[in-house]
Design a protein around this motif. Structure first.
Motif, PDB file in Angstrom:
ATOM      1  N   TRP A  38      61.778  43.749  39.973  1.00 32.58           N
ATOM      2  CA  TRP A  38      62.037  42.318  39.867  1.00 32.58           C
ATOM      3  C   TRP A  38      63.474  41.976  40.206  1.00 32.58           C
ATOM      4  CZ3 TRP A  38      59.380  41.536  34.471  1.00 32.58           C
ATOM      5  CH2 TRP A  38      58.001  41.620  34.633  1.00 32.58           C
ATOM      6  N   SER A  40      65.625  40.534  38.693  1.00 31.55           N
ATOM      7  CA  SER A  40      65.918  39.162  38.302  1.00 31.55           C
ATOM      8  C   SER A  40      66.117  39.110  36.795  1.00 31.55           C
ATOM      9  CB  SER A  40      64.758  38.249  38.703  1.00 31.55           C
ATOM     10  OG  SER A  40      64.850  37.005  38.056  1.00 31.55           O
ATOM     11  N   LYS A  43      63.702  36.633  35.058  1.00 31.58           N
ATOM     12  CA  LYS A  43      62.320  37.091  34.889  1.00 31.58           C
ATOM     13  C   LYS A  43      62.214  38.129  33.777  1.00 31.58           C
ATOM     14  CE  LYS A  43      58.321  38.259  37.646  1.00 31.58           C
ATOM     15  NZ  LYS A  43      57.790  38.427  38.980  1.00 31.58           N
TER      16      LYS A  43
END
Length: 50
Positions: A38, A40, A43
């Motif tokens: 991910w 991120s 997230k």
């Protein structure tokens, strides 16, 4: 000072904030690769905070 070596040796102990259980290592490694892909923070924080 912590009992960790290397990069993590300079920070306090880690605190577990989230975990998942799996039937076997293969499933756990697949999930770990998914989460790490991910890249991120938003997230990952959503996952931890649910």
């Amino acid at each position: 000072m912590s009992n960790h070596k290397g990069f993590t040796g300079k920070v306090p102990h880690w605190k577990t904030v989230y975990y998942e259980s799996f039937a076997n290592k293969l499933e756990a490694f697949a999930r770990e690769r998914q989460v790490k892909s991910w890249k991120s923070r938003k997230k990952i924080m959503e996952l931890v905070n649910r």
